[in-house]
Scaffold this motif. Structure first.
Motif, PDB file in Angstrom:
ATOM      1  N   LEU A  60       0.837  -1.209   0.000  1.00  0.00           N
ATOM      2  CA  LEU A  60       0.000   0.000   0.000  1.00  0.00           C
ATOM      3  C   LEU A  60       0.867   1.252   0.000  1.00  0.00           C
ATOM      4  O   LEU A  60       0.599   2.209  -0.732  1.00  0.00           O
ATOM      5  CB  LEU A  60      -0.938   0.001   1.210  1.00  0.00           C
ATOM      6  N   GLN A  61       1.919   1.245   0.802  1.00  0.00           N
ATOM      7  CA  GLN A  61       2.814   2.401   0.872  1.00  0.00           C
ATOM      8  C   GLN A  61       3.580   2.590  -0.436  1.00  0.00           C
ATOM      9  O   GLN A  61       3.753   3.714  -0.907  1.00  0.00           O
ATOM     10  CB  GLN A  61       3.788   2.229   2.033  1.00  0.00           C
ATOM     11  N   SER A  62       4.024   1.491  -1.048  1.00  0.00           N
ATOM     12  CA  SER A  62       4.762   1.588  -2.313  1.00  0.00           C
ATOM     13  C   SER A  62       3.896   2.130  -3.435  1.00  0.00           C
ATOM     14  O   SER A  62       4.370   2.878  -4.296  1.00  0.00           O
ATOM     15  CB  SER A  62       5.289   0.211  -2.726  1.00  0.00           C
ATOM     16  N   MET A  63       2.627   1.751  -3.443  1.00  0.00           N
ATOM     17  CA  MET A  63       1.736   2.156  -4.529  1.00  0.00           C
ATOM     18  C   MET A  63       1.084   3.514  -4.280  1.00  0.00           C
ATOM     19  O   MET A  63       0.410   4.034  -5.157  1.00  0.00           O
ATOM     20  CB  MET A  63       0.650   1.097  -4.743  1.00  0.00           C
ATOM     21  N   GLN A  64       1.301   4.077  -3.103  1.00  0.00           N
ATOM     22  CA  GLN A  64       0.730   5.379  -2.787  1.00  0.00           C
ATOM     23  C   GLN A  64       1.334   6.441  -3.706  1.00  0.00           C
ATOM     24  O   GLN A  64       2.548   6.552  -3.849  1.00  0.00           O
ATOM     25  CB  GLN A  64       1.011   5.723  -1.333  1.00  0.00           C
ATOM     26  N   GLY A  65       0.492   7.191  -4.368  1.00  0.00           N
ATOM     27  CA  GLY A  65       0.943   8.246  -5.257  1.00  0.00           C
ATOM     28  C   GLY A  65       1.275   7.783  -6.663  1.00  0.00           C
ATOM     29  O   GLY A  65       1.655   8.586  -7.501  1.00  0.00           O
ATOM     30  N   VAL A  66       1.126   6.472  -6.945  1.00  0.00           N
ATOM     31  CA  VAL A  66       1.393   5.948  -8.283  1.00  0.00           C
ATOM     32  C   VAL A  66       0.093   5.988  -9.069  1.00  0.00           C
ATOM     33  O   VAL A  66      -0.923   5.440  -8.638  1.00  0.00           O
ATOM     34  CB  VAL A  66       1.935   4.495  -8.217  1.00  0.00           C
ATOM     35  N   LYS A  67       0.127   6.659 -10.201  1.00  0.00           N
ATOM     36  CA  LYS A  67      -1.064   6.758 -11.044  1.00  0.00           C
ATOM     37  C   LYS A  67      -1.258   5.443 -11.805  1.00  0.00           C
ATOM     38  O   LYS A  67      -0.337   4.974 -12.474  1.00  0.00           O
ATOM     39  CB  LYS A  67      -0.912   7.904 -12.035  1.00  0.00           C
ATOM     40  N   PRO A  68      -2.436   4.830 -11.708  1.00  0.00           N
ATOM     41  CA  PRO A  68      -2.646   3.557 -12.407  1.00  0.00           C
ATOM     42  C   PRO A  68      -2.725   3.722 -13.918  1.00  0.00           C
ATOM     43  O   PRO A  68      -3.324   4.669 -14.427  1.00  0.00           O
ATOM     44  CB  PRO A  68      -3.970   3.041 -11.852  1.00  0.00           C
ATOM     45  N   GLU A  69      -2.080   2.799 -14.615  1.00  0.00           N
ATOM     46  CA  GLU A  69      -2.192   2.743 -16.066  1.00  0.00           C
ATOM     47  C   GLU A  69      -3.518   2.062 -16.398  1.00  0.00           C
ATOM     48  O   GLU A  69      -4.111   1.412 -15.535  1.00  0.00           O
ATOM     49  CB  GLU A  69      -1.025   1.925 -16.634  1.00  0.00           C
ATOM     50  N   GLU A 127      -4.878  -8.724 -16.632  1.00  0.00           N
ATOM     51  CA  GLU A 127      -4.947  -9.019 -15.204  1.00  0.00           C
ATOM     52  C   GLU A 127      -4.728  -7.731 -14.418  1.00  0.00           C
ATOM     53  O   GLU A 127      -3.935  -6.887 -14.798  1.00  0.00           O
ATOM     54  CB  GLU A 127      -3.882 -10.046 -14.809  1.00  0.00           C
ATOM     55  N   SER A 128      -5.451  -7.620 -13.296  1.00  0.00           N
ATOM     56  CA  SER A 128      -5.348  -6.406 -12.506  1.00  0.00           C
ATOM     57  C   SER A 128      -5.453  -6.711 -11.021  1.00  0.00           C
ATOM     58  O   SER A 128      -5.920  -7.764 -10.619  1.00  0.00           O
ATOM     59  CB  SER A 128      -6.442  -5.411 -12.912  1.00  0.00           C
ATOM     60  N   VAL A 129      -5.006  -5.743 -10.206  1.00  0.00           N
ATOM     61  CA  VAL A 129      -5.041  -5.835  -8.753  1.00  0.00           C
ATOM     62  C   VAL A 129      -5.699  -4.575  -8.233  1.00  0.00           C
ATOM     63  O   VAL A 129      -5.373  -3.469  -8.677  1.00  0.00           O
ATOM     64  CB  VAL A 129      -3.613  -5.954  -8.165  1.00  0.00           C
ATOM     65  N   ILE A 130      -6.613  -4.731  -7.290  1.00  0.00           N
ATOM     66  CA  ILE A 130      -7.243  -3.577  -6.661  1.00  0.00           C
ATOM     67  C   ILE A 130      -6.471  -3.279  -5.383  1.00  0.00           C
ATOM     68  O   ILE A 130      -6.423  -4.091  -4.463  1.00  0.00           O
ATOM     69  CB  ILE A 130      -8.726  -3.843  -6.372  1.00  0.00           C
ATOM     70  N   ILE A 131      -5.855  -2.108  -5.359  1.00  0.00           N
ATOM     71  CA  ILE A 131      -5.084  -1.659  -4.199  1.00  0.00           C
ATOM     72  C   ILE A 131      -5.692  -0.344  -3.747  1.00  0.00           C
ATOM     73  O   ILE A 131      -5.671   0.633  -4.488  1.00  0.00           O
ATOM     74  CB  ILE A 131      -3.592  -1.505  -4.542  1.00  0.00           C
ATOM     75  N   GLY A 132      -6.215  -0.346  -2.553  1.00  0.00           N
ATOM     76  CA  GLY A 132      -6.964   0.819  -2.081  1.00  0.00           C
ATOM     77  C   GLY A 132      -8.249   0.924  -2.874  1.00  0.00           C
ATOM     78  O   GLY A 132      -9.027  -0.020  -2.939  1.00  0.00           O
ATOM     79  N   ARG A 133      -8.460   2.046  -3.509  1.00  0.00           N
ATOM     80  CA  ARG A 133      -9.643   2.223  -4.363  1.00  0.00           C
ATOM     81  C   ARG A 133      -9.282   2.219  -5.836  1.00  0.00           C
ATOM     82  O   ARG A 133     -10.120   2.513  -6.676  1.00  0.00           O
ATOM     83  CB  ARG A 133     -10.342   3.533  -4.021  1.00  0.00           C
ATOM     84  N   THR A 186      -7.496   0.443  -9.400  1.00  0.00           N
ATOM     85  CA  THR A 186      -7.210  -0.807 -10.091  1.00  0.00           C
ATOM     86  C   THR A 186      -5.953  -0.624 -10.923  1.00  0.00           C
ATOM     87  O   THR A 186      -5.898   0.246 -11.787  1.00  0.00           O
ATOM     88  CB  THR A 186      -8.396  -1.204 -10.994  1.00  0.00           C
ATOM     89  N   TYR A 187      -4.953  -1.444 -10.624  1.00  0.00           N
ATOM     90  CA  TYR A 187      -3.658  -1.364 -11.295  1.00  0.00           C
ATOM     91  C   TYR A 187      -3.429  -2.616 -12.142  1.00  0.00           C
ATOM     92  O   TYR A 187      -3.797  -3.718 -11.724  1.00  0.00           O
ATOM     93  CB  TYR A 187      -2.519  -1.299 -10.277  1.00  0.00           C
ATOM     94  N   PRO A 188      -2.769  -2.478 -13.286  1.00  0.00           N
ATOM     95  CA  PRO A 188      -2.342  -3.675 -14.018  1.00  0.00           C
ATOM     96  C   PRO A 188      -1.297  -4.435 -13.190  1.00  0.00           C
ATOM     97  O   PRO A 188      -0.488  -3.825 -12.488  1.00  0.00           O
ATOM     98  CB  PRO A 188      -1.703  -3.119 -15.293  1.00  0.00           C
ATOM     99  N   VAL A 189      -1.334  -5.741 -13.257  1.00  0.00           N
ATOM    100  CA  VAL A 189      -0.445  -6.577 -12.456  1.00  0.00           C
ATOM    101  C   VAL A 189       1.021  -6.261 -12.731  1.00  0.00           C
ATOM    102  O   VAL A 189       1.833  -6.177 -11.801  1.00  0.00           O
ATOM    103  CB  VAL A 189      -0.738  -8.067 -12.730  1.00  0.00           C
TER     104      VAL A 189
END
Length: 102
Positions: free
Chosen positions: A18-27, A32-38, A40-43
C-alpha cells in the motif's frame, strides 16, 4: 510474507505494498489487474513498482499469486473470452451511409 518473483525472494507485507503504490497513477488495466486501495492497477505495473525490476523479468502469474496471498483483490483474464468481431472498413462506411455492404 516471503515470496519469489523473477527468481528473487521478497518479503512483502500488505502495508508495504500500500505504501509503495501510494501516489502511483494507475495505467489502464486491460488484462490481469489488482485492486489496491480504491484503484485498479495492471499486475505488471504493481510488480514493477514493488520489485523495482523490469516488467519483462517476471510473469503476471507470479505477482497475482503474491497479491492474492497478501489479501488484495485480483482479477484475471476471462477463460472463455472470444475476441469481438468488428466491422471491416467497407462495412463500417456502408453502415454510416445506411447502405447495406455487398
Amino acid at each position: 510474507m516471503r515470496c519469489v518473483i523473477a527468481r528473487f525472494p521478497f518479503d512483502l507485507t500488505k502495508s508495504g505494498v500500500l505504501q509503495s503504490m501510494q501516489g502511483v497513477k494507475p495505467e489502464p488495466a486491460v488484462g490481469e489487474s489488482v485492486i489496491i486501495g480504491r484503484r485498479t492497477y495492471p499486475v505488471k505495473q504493481v510488480g514493477q513498482v514493488i520489485t523495482r525490476q523490469d516488467r519483462r523479468d517476471f510473469s503476471a502469474g507470479e505477482v497475482l499469486r503474491a497479491m492474492t496471498k497478501l489479501g488484495f483483490t485480483c482479477r484475471s483474464l476471462p477463460q472463455n473470452s472470444a475476441p469481438a468481431r468488428g466491422l471491416d472498413p467497407l462495412q463500417h462506411a456502408s453502415a454510416m451511409l445506411g447502405i447495406p455492404a455487398v
